[in-house]
Design a protein around this motif. Structure first.
Motif, PDB file in Angstrom:
ATOM      1  N   HIS A 289      71.905  19.403   0.478  1.00 53.77           N
ATOM      2  CA  HIS A 289      72.317  18.124   1.355  1.00 53.77           C
ATOM      3  C   HIS A 289      73.769  17.711   1.320  1.00 53.77           C
ATOM      4  O   HIS A 289      74.439  17.337   2.143  1.00 53.77           O
ATOM      5  CB  HIS A 289      71.426  17.012   1.143  1.00 53.77           C
ATOM      6  N   THR A 290      74.322  17.620   0.086  1.00 59.22           N
ATOM      7  CA  THR A 290      75.921  17.552   0.135  1.00 59.22           C
ATOM      8  C   THR A 290      76.701  18.537   0.696  1.00 59.22           C
ATOM      9  O   THR A 290      77.806  18.326   1.191  1.00 59.22           O
ATOM     10  CB  THR A 290      76.136  17.170  -1.176  1.00 59.22           C
ATOM     11  N   ASP A 293      76.648  17.747   4.248  1.00 53.49           N
ATOM     12  CA  ASP A 293      77.749  16.611   4.542  1.00 53.49           C
ATOM     13  C   ASP A 293      79.122  17.315   4.521  1.00 53.49           C
ATOM     14  O   ASP A 293      79.874  16.786   5.184  1.00 53.49           O
ATOM     15  CB  ASP A 293      77.595  15.634   3.515  1.00 53.49           C
ATOM     16  N   ARG A 396      73.113  13.288 -10.076  1.00 52.32           N
ATOM     17  CA  ARG A 396      73.638  13.570  -8.864  1.00 52.32           C
ATOM     18  C   ARG A 396      73.478  14.997  -8.350  1.00 52.32           C
ATOM     19  O   ARG A 396      73.271  15.847  -9.437  1.00 52.32           O
ATOM     20  CB  ARG A 396      74.898  12.995  -8.670  1.00 52.32           C
ATOM     21  N   PRO A 398      76.202  16.961  -6.333  1.00 50.89           N
ATOM     22  CA  PRO A 398      77.396  17.080  -5.601  1.00 50.89           C
ATOM     23  C   PRO A 398      77.513  18.347  -5.041  1.00 50.89           C
ATOM     24  O   PRO A 398      76.867  19.200  -5.746  1.00 50.89           O
ATOM     25  CB  PRO A 398      78.509  16.274  -6.688  1.00 50.89           C
ATOM     26  N   THR A 399      78.564  18.444  -4.209  1.00 53.78           N
ATOM     27  CA  THR A 399      79.122  19.532  -3.423  1.00 53.78           C
ATOM     28  C   THR A 399      80.508  19.399  -3.610  1.00 53.78           C
ATOM     29  O   THR A 399      81.065  18.226  -2.892  1.00 53.78           O
ATOM     30  CB  THR A 399      78.576  19.819  -2.177  1.00 53.78           C
ATOM     31  N   VAL A 415      81.892  15.669  -1.643  1.00 53.06           N
ATOM     32  CA  VAL A 415      80.501  14.979  -1.504  1.00 53.06           C
ATOM     33  C   VAL A 415      80.096  14.764  -2.582  1.00 53.06           C
ATOM     34  O   VAL A 415      79.120  15.753  -2.954  1.00 53.06           O
ATOM     35  CB  VAL A 415      79.889  15.512  -0.297  1.00 53.06           C
ATOM     36  N   ASN A 418      74.313  12.205  -2.804  1.00 54.67           N
ATOM     37  CA  ASN A 418      73.437  12.335  -1.606  1.00 54.67           C
ATOM     38  C   ASN A 418      73.432  11.125  -0.588  1.00 54.67           C
ATOM     39  O   ASN A 418      73.446  10.077  -1.285  1.00 54.67           O
ATOM     40  CB  ASN A 418      72.045  12.760  -2.138  1.00 54.67           C
ATOM     41  N   ARG A 424      75.360   5.958  -1.567  1.00 55.71           N
ATOM     42  CA  ARG A 424      75.533   6.101  -0.275  1.00 55.71           C
ATOM     43  C   ARG A 424      74.173   5.971   0.463  1.00 55.71           C
ATOM     44  O   ARG A 424      73.386   6.829   0.885  1.00 55.71           O
ATOM     45  CB  ARG A 424      76.053   7.681   0.092  1.00 55.71           C
TER      46      ARG A 424
END
Length: 479
Positions: A289-290, A293, A396, A398-399, A415, A418, A424
């Motif tokens: 997901h990230t 984004d 978390r 993250p990416t 990002v 999520n 967020r």
């Protein structure tokens, strides 16, 4: 609610059972509202999934079995025995990988707890608030059990590390709690239901890596197991008090953690892990997901992809076994469904641009996967370790995306949480758009009736009347 964690003389399953019964007796309004939102989301996903192969197979099996018409198959005209309805609806709730997600347990509680609660609630014909309490208790218990296997030293959840699907394993016990609340079982009988379900849960995650459709029935089986366990307990089948923490109990068997750290029980009855469980914006594995984004942010920069030499994505490296390995399987998945578990492909698809909130089910077609833009961009994606990212996992996911250009420049997007989590928050209009897209096949009138029925559950006197009154027959493309 009373903090049941103070009852240290009770075994773990007894304390969880006390919590479930207390939730039915005194459901906080905030949690009732949360359960209503999860019902809306889960039912919408189930409707959207009704034409998928796993759901069609489950419906065909349900029709072959037949039996007492006790509970609704969401999106179909059929009514079937409660465990069968839980099996079909749980399969539908998870079949699209669009179901809610909790961190750090990394499981999807509602896909099994909601179908189990709904099936049992229809059998018992309870009021709507009891159904909401059943959903809340089932979800919270499944999440707590998943949290118990979080290992900070390992930097991962032990269930996930061992290739076990916590969603289905812990979901079976959570589903038993949900069904027990809906059936009105007392604490002693509920304890037996949880213990029985501990012998019924299962789920192997290899399908995430190399394909197969079996993962899509995991939540259906968990919901089926939970309803069956509660019904067994009501008929007098018993389970050991120490089914969770015992030397040959649940945690030793599935995690090797013995004795188990009981910290996962802290605040039970006062604090809710459900607050960390978020509604998914995209129908893909949550680990992607990230990255999705980040890709959408990069796409707004007008970057010439022909000038890109390489894209380095930094994610928690343990999740690359799900979304990046084996590399060829992720670049050339067996089907559009398997593409939902591909980090490189979902990144490229999001950069290309999709529907819904960024990517939606409509985007997962073979035509999109074969698009030269998607193929070219996905092949440039590679995964590299980053210590900042590792330090945030599994709280978390993250990416950090670094795009290396031919001229030597690097373009970066970060990002770090999520969409849908507390950092967020997802907006009500985004949740509404997801539901509307998921139920559009019903037509505007039926979709509106479904939404109104679930929205009004808190004041409904009869769950059976609410759901049996919904007309799925004419819009049912599979009947």
């Amino acid at each position: 609610m009373t903090d049941v964690t103070t009852q240290s003389s009770l075994t773990l399953s007894a304390r969880l059972a006390e919590f479930a019964v207390a939730t039915a007796a005194e459901l906080p309004q905030r949690i009732a509202d949360d359960s209503r939102d999860r019902l809306i989301d889960t039912v919408g996903i189930s409707i959207a999934a009704r034409d998928t192969e796993p759901v069609q197979a489950a419906v065909a099996l349900a029709r072959e079995w037949g039996g007492n018409p006790q509970a609704t198959l969401l999106g179909f005209a059929d009514r079937v025995p409660a465990p069968t309805a839980a099996l079909v609806n749980g399969t539908a709730a998870h079949a699209l990988d669009f179901d809610d997600t909790h961190l750090p347990s990394i499981l999807h509680p509602s896909a099994s707890a909601v179908p189990a609660a709904l099936a049992a609630a229809e059998v018992a014909d309870v009021d709507g608030r009891t159904l909401l309490a059943a959903v809340a208790a089932g979800n919270e218990i499944a999440i707590r059990l998943g949290n118990a296997a979080d290992d900070p030293e390992l930097g991962n959840n032990v269930f996930f590390e061992r290739g076990i699907h916590a969603t289905s394993l812990c979901g079976a016990i959570g589903s038993a709690a949900a069904a027990a609340v809906a059936l009105g079982l007392d604490a002693a009988t509920t304890r037996h239901a949880l213990g029985i379900a501990a012998s019924m849960g299962s789920g192997i995650l290899e399908a995430n890596r190399n394909g197969g459709s079996v993962k899509r029935v995991h939540c259906g089986w968990a919901a089926h197991a939970g309803v069956t366990a509660a019904q067994f307990a009501r008929q007098g089948i018993t389970a050991p008090d120490t089914v969770l923490e015992g030397r040959f109990g649940f945690f030793q068997a599935f995690t090797g953690l013995h004795p188990i750290d009981e910290g996962f029980m802290a605040g039970l009855g006062e604090e809710w892990e459900l607050d960390k469980c978020f509604i998914k914006p995209y129908p893909t594995n949550v680990f992607t997901h990230t990255g999705i984004d980040a890709a959408m942010l990069l796409s707004k920069r007008g970057i010439d992809i022909d000038s890109i030499e390489r894209i380095d994505l930094s994610v928690p490296m343990s999740v690359t076994r799900t979304i990046a390995e084996p590399r060829e399987a992720k670049l050339r998945p067996q089907s559009p469904y398997h593409a939902q578990f591909s980090g490189p492909l979902t990144f490229a698809m999001a950069w290309r641009g999709g529907s819904g909130l960024g990517l939606y089910l409509d985007d997962f077609t073979q035509e999109v996967l074969d698009d030269p833009f998607v193929r070219t961009l996905s092949e440039k994606v590679h995964y590299v370790r980053d210590e900042k990212v590792e330090s945030l996992y599994p709280e978390r996911l993250p990416t950090i995306a670094r795009v290396h250009m031919a001229d030597g420049s690097v373009i970066e997007e970060r990002v770090m949480a999520n969409l849908g989590t507390a950092l967020r928050p997802i907006q009500p209009e985004q949740v509404q758009l997801k539901f509307d897209l998921n139920v559009r096949a019903l037509g505007e009138q039926r979709a509106g009736a479904l939404r109104d029925a679930i929205t009004g559950l808190d004041g409904a006197a009869s769950v059976r009347s609410v759901f049996s009154g919904l007309d799925f027959a004419e819009s049912n493309s599979a009947a």
